[in-house]
Each structure stands twice: as C-alpha cells, then as structure tokens.
Scaffold this motif. Structure first.
Motif, PDB file in Angstrom:
ATOM      1  N   LEU B  47       0.793  -1.398   0.308  1.00 23.54           N
ATOM      2  CA  LEU B  47       0.319  -0.057  -0.100  1.00 23.54           C
ATOM      3  C   LEU B  47       1.133   1.161   0.365  1.00 23.54           C
ATOM      4  O   LEU B  47       1.097   1.920   1.135  1.00 23.54           O
ATOM      5  N   LYS B  48       1.229   1.288  -1.653  1.00 20.20           N
ATOM      6  CA  LYS B  48       2.695   2.735  -1.168  1.00 20.20           C
ATOM      7  C   LYS B  48       2.059   3.620  -0.452  1.00 20.20           C
ATOM      8  O   LYS B  48       0.428   4.210  -1.287  1.00 20.20           O
ATOM      9  N   GLY B  49       2.360   4.445   0.152  1.00 25.38           N
ATOM     10  CA  GLY B  49       1.548   6.302   0.982  1.00 25.38           C
ATOM     11  C   GLY B  49       1.409   5.746   2.102  1.00 25.38           C
ATOM     12  O   GLY B  49       1.415   6.680   2.665  1.00 25.38           O
ATOM     13  N   ILE B  50       1.206   4.518   2.847  1.00 20.93           N
ATOM     14  CA  ILE B  50       0.452   4.419   3.591  1.00 20.93           C
ATOM     15  C   ILE B  50       1.439   4.904   5.107  1.00 20.93           C
ATOM     16  O   ILE B  50       3.197   4.362   4.691  1.00 20.93           O
ATOM     17  N   SER B  51       1.234   5.262   6.303  1.00 20.96           N
ATOM     18  CA  SER B  51       2.226   5.377   7.216  1.00 20.96           C
ATOM     19  C   SER B  51       1.688   4.074   8.157  1.00 20.96           C
ATOM     20  O   SER B  51       0.871   3.406   8.383  1.00 20.96           O
ATOM     21  N   PRO B  52       3.115   3.955   9.051  1.00 20.00           N
ATOM     22  CA  PRO B  52       2.682   2.671   9.551  1.00 20.00           C
ATOM     23  C   PRO B  52       2.103   2.918  10.838  1.00 20.00           C
ATOM     24  O   PRO B  52       1.478   2.235  11.404  1.00 20.00           O
ATOM     25  N   SER B  53       2.177   4.092  11.047  1.00 18.41           N
ATOM     26  CA  SER B  53       1.581   3.988  12.788  1.00 18.41           C
ATOM     27  C   SER B  53      -0.106   4.100  12.022  1.00 18.41           C
ATOM     28  O   SER B  53      -1.223   4.238  12.730  1.00 18.41           O
ATOM     29  N   THR B  54      -0.580   4.946  11.215  1.00 21.36           N
ATOM     30  CA  THR B  54      -2.021   5.168  10.504  1.00 21.36           C
ATOM     31  C   THR B  54      -2.632   2.889  10.200  1.00 21.36           C
ATOM     32  O   THR B  54      -3.598   2.991  10.575  1.00 21.36           O
ATOM     33  N   LEU B  55      -1.554   2.444   9.633  1.00 26.63           N
ATOM     34  CA  LEU B  55      -1.359   0.793   9.147  1.00 26.63           C
ATOM     35  C   LEU B  55      -2.148   0.380  10.457  1.00 26.63           C
ATOM     36  O   LEU B  55      -2.531  -0.279  10.533  1.00 26.63           O
ATOM     37  N   ALA B  56      -1.304   0.577  11.577  1.00 24.63           N
ATOM     38  CA  ALA B  56      -1.037  -0.197  13.033  1.00 24.63           C
ATOM     39  C   ALA B  56      -2.431   0.053  13.417  1.00 24.63           C
ATOM     40  O   ALA B  56      -3.445  -0.611  14.329  1.00 24.63           O
ATOM     41  N   SER B  57      -3.080   1.081  13.161  1.00 18.56           N
ATOM     42  CA  SER B  57      -4.207   1.967  13.843  1.00 18.56           C
ATOM     43  C   SER B  57      -5.511   0.840  13.972  1.00 18.56           C
ATOM     44  O   SER B  57      -6.069   0.951  13.636  1.00 18.56           O
ATOM     45  N   MET B  58      -5.299   1.399  12.438  1.00 15.42           N
ATOM     46  CA  MET B  58      -6.531   0.731  11.274  1.00 15.42           C
ATOM     47  C   MET B  58      -5.439  -0.984  11.221  1.00 15.42           C
ATOM     48  O   MET B  58      -7.258  -1.386  11.825  1.00 15.42           O
ATOM     49  N   LEU B  59      -5.354  -1.604  11.258  1.00 11.70           N
ATOM     50  CA  LEU B  59      -5.311  -3.096  11.859  1.00 11.70           C
ATOM     51  C   LEU B  59      -6.236  -3.670  13.165  1.00 11.70           C
ATOM     52  O   LEU B  59      -6.506  -4.479  13.498  1.00 11.70           O
ATOM     53  N   LYS B  60      -5.308  -2.262  13.978  1.00 10.54           N
ATOM     54  CA  LYS B  60      -6.328  -2.690  15.019  1.00 10.54           C
ATOM     55  C   LYS B  60      -6.954  -2.308  15.388  1.00 10.54           C
ATOM     56  O   LYS B  60      -7.686  -3.680  15.921  1.00 10.54           O
ATOM     57  N   GLU B  61      -7.870  -2.033  14.466  1.00 12.53           N
ATOM     58  CA  GLU B  61      -9.480  -1.505  14.485  1.00 12.53           C
ATOM     59  C   GLU B  61     -10.714  -2.235  14.122  1.00 12.53           C
ATOM     60  O   GLU B  61     -11.370  -3.380  14.556  1.00 12.53           O
ATOM     61  N   PHE B  62      -9.482  -3.080  12.337  1.00 15.59           N
ATOM     62  CA  PHE B  62     -10.606  -4.301  12.212  1.00 15.59           C
ATOM     63  C   PHE B  62     -10.184  -5.115  12.759  1.00 15.59           C
ATOM     64  O   PHE B  62     -10.908  -6.472  12.965  1.00 15.59           O
ATOM     65  N   GLU B  63      -8.842  -5.690  14.080  1.00 19.40           N
ATOM     66  CA  GLU B  63      -8.920  -6.794  14.988  1.00 19.40           C
ATOM     67  C   GLU B  63     -10.179  -6.617  15.442  1.00 19.40           C
ATOM     68  O   GLU B  63     -10.760  -8.105  16.060  1.00 19.40           O
TER      69      GLU B  63
END
Lengths: 119, 119
Positions: B47-63
């Motif tokens: 996912l070119k362009g996404i930042s680590p913090s954003t990805l982490a928070s999204m994944l956490k929410e999806f979990e």
DNA sequence: CAGCATCCTGTGCGATACTG
DNA sequence: CAGTATCGCACAGGATGCTG
C-alpha cells in the motif's frame, strides 16, 4: 477452484471514496433516493444533525459528480428540488449488498427497526 | 410496485462507515484478501503511501471489529500474518457491485489497467 | 427558502524516530 | 520485523449570521 483469493482491483473507487466515504455522503444519496425528490430544507430536517454548510457543500459536490440533479423553480419563495441521476440511483443500488453484509453479525441476521432493505 | 424508489435504511451501516469510509480502510481489507495472508511490512510496502502508524491503528481497529485475524509466530525475527476473517471476506465480496458501478461512467464501461473485478 | 461566509474544533493521517 | 511515540498539519464539518 480458487474462489478464495480472487484478485480485486479497487482503483475504480479512486475519487469515489472521497465522495461516499464522508460522514453524510451515502445518507444524503439514500435520503433523496427514498423520496424521489427533496428540497434543501427537507433534507436538512430529514437528516437530523447535519449543518446547512455541510449539506450545501455535499450537494454541490454531488452535482459536480453528476450523482444528483438540481431543478430550480424561479418562484417566491424560491424552490429547489434535488433528485438522483441515473448514476446516483445506480450507486444507491450498489450499496445494497453492503447493507446485507452489515446486517449479518456472526451467523445470525439482525433485523433493523426501520423498514429495511428490499427483498 | 415501483422498483424506482424502494425505501432503503442505512442504519445497519452505523459503525461500519467509520471503518470502511476511511482513506485506507477498503484498500487494506482488499489487499489482505488478494493475498490471503500478509505480513505487516508487506502491507506497508504494498500500500504505497500509508504510514506505519496509520496502518497499525487501522489493523488494530479491524481486529477489534473482527474483520481481520492476526497470527503471531514467536520467532526471531518476529513474524505476524494478517488474514481476513469470514466476515472480512464477506465485506470484500460485498463491495464488488460498488466497483462495477464505479466503472460505469455515463453509458460506457471503463476498463481498468489492473487485472480487475472478477466476472 | 436556499444557500454562502466566517470562525472554530476535532481528528485522520503523514513523517520521523525509537523500542522489543 | 513489527510495531509505538510524538509532532504537526490539512481538512471535515458544526455553529452562527447574513443575503438574494
């Protein structure tokens, strides 16, 4: 067969997410669709909580995207009616599967208090 | 009667919009779905362009929403694999009509350069 | 009635650096 | 590798008042 991971490309949604992903996006589209035609203040009161400025900017964006049509009656007091374009109606139809999915929590299907999804 | 303006209720989408309406929401879900399983850094580069913090928070929410599952391998270096839950797969399927709609501009159908929507 | 102009706040999200 | 911590900005969107 591999029905499991069939590649799907999301790039068609490119500009679309910016439009329908917004807080009031789908709500407005759907409200107009449910009524056929709606006036500005009708929308304003029907969508409880939206502010006039937000509604106005969303409508303008939808017009630009050719999702809703606008009919102006030069009367006093002025009257304006919004309705869905063919494309707008298509969008409204396209989210029905999403609704059906949303209604399925776990393995049971929740029932919405409102009249609900067709079919 | 009229198939035209059949009332649709959007309240099932209540919390859902907050999740999938976000900039990277569907992109992440779909990327995982396309690959079956994906590791954190694979997602980050895919996912070119996404930042680590954003990805982490999204994944956490999806979990939390039980849309994606997380498998942790206690190795060195550590390995974590994300995959779609049944519910997550359902969501991914549910947006296909939306994609087909998005591809239809006016009366002609656009073709995406990517492999694209199934059938 | 149907909107725009203005102000203000919350927060989504990017950039970067650091940790287990 | 798989994240967390911190900072900062752009922007969605609410509240209010004004206009044609």
């Amino acid at each position: 067969m591999k029905s499991q991971s069939n590649p799907i490309c999301l790039c068609p949604l490119d500009g679309v997410i910016d439009t329908i992903g917004k807080k009031w996006g789908l709500l407005i589209i759907n409200e107009i669709g449910n009524h056929g035609k709606l006036r500005y203040n009708e929308l304003l009161s029907e969508l409880k909580g939206i502010s006039p400025s937000t509604l106005a900017s969303m409508l303008k964006e939808f017009e630009k995207e050719k999702l809703v049509g606008k009919e102006i009656f030069r009367e006093i007091p002025p009257r304006v009616e919004y309705s869905l374009s063919t494309r707008g109606k298509g969008l409204r139809e396209a989210i029905v599967p999403l609704l059906k999915w949303a209604l399925k929590k776990g393995n049971y299907t929740v029932h919405c208090s409102c009249s609900l999804v067709k079919r």
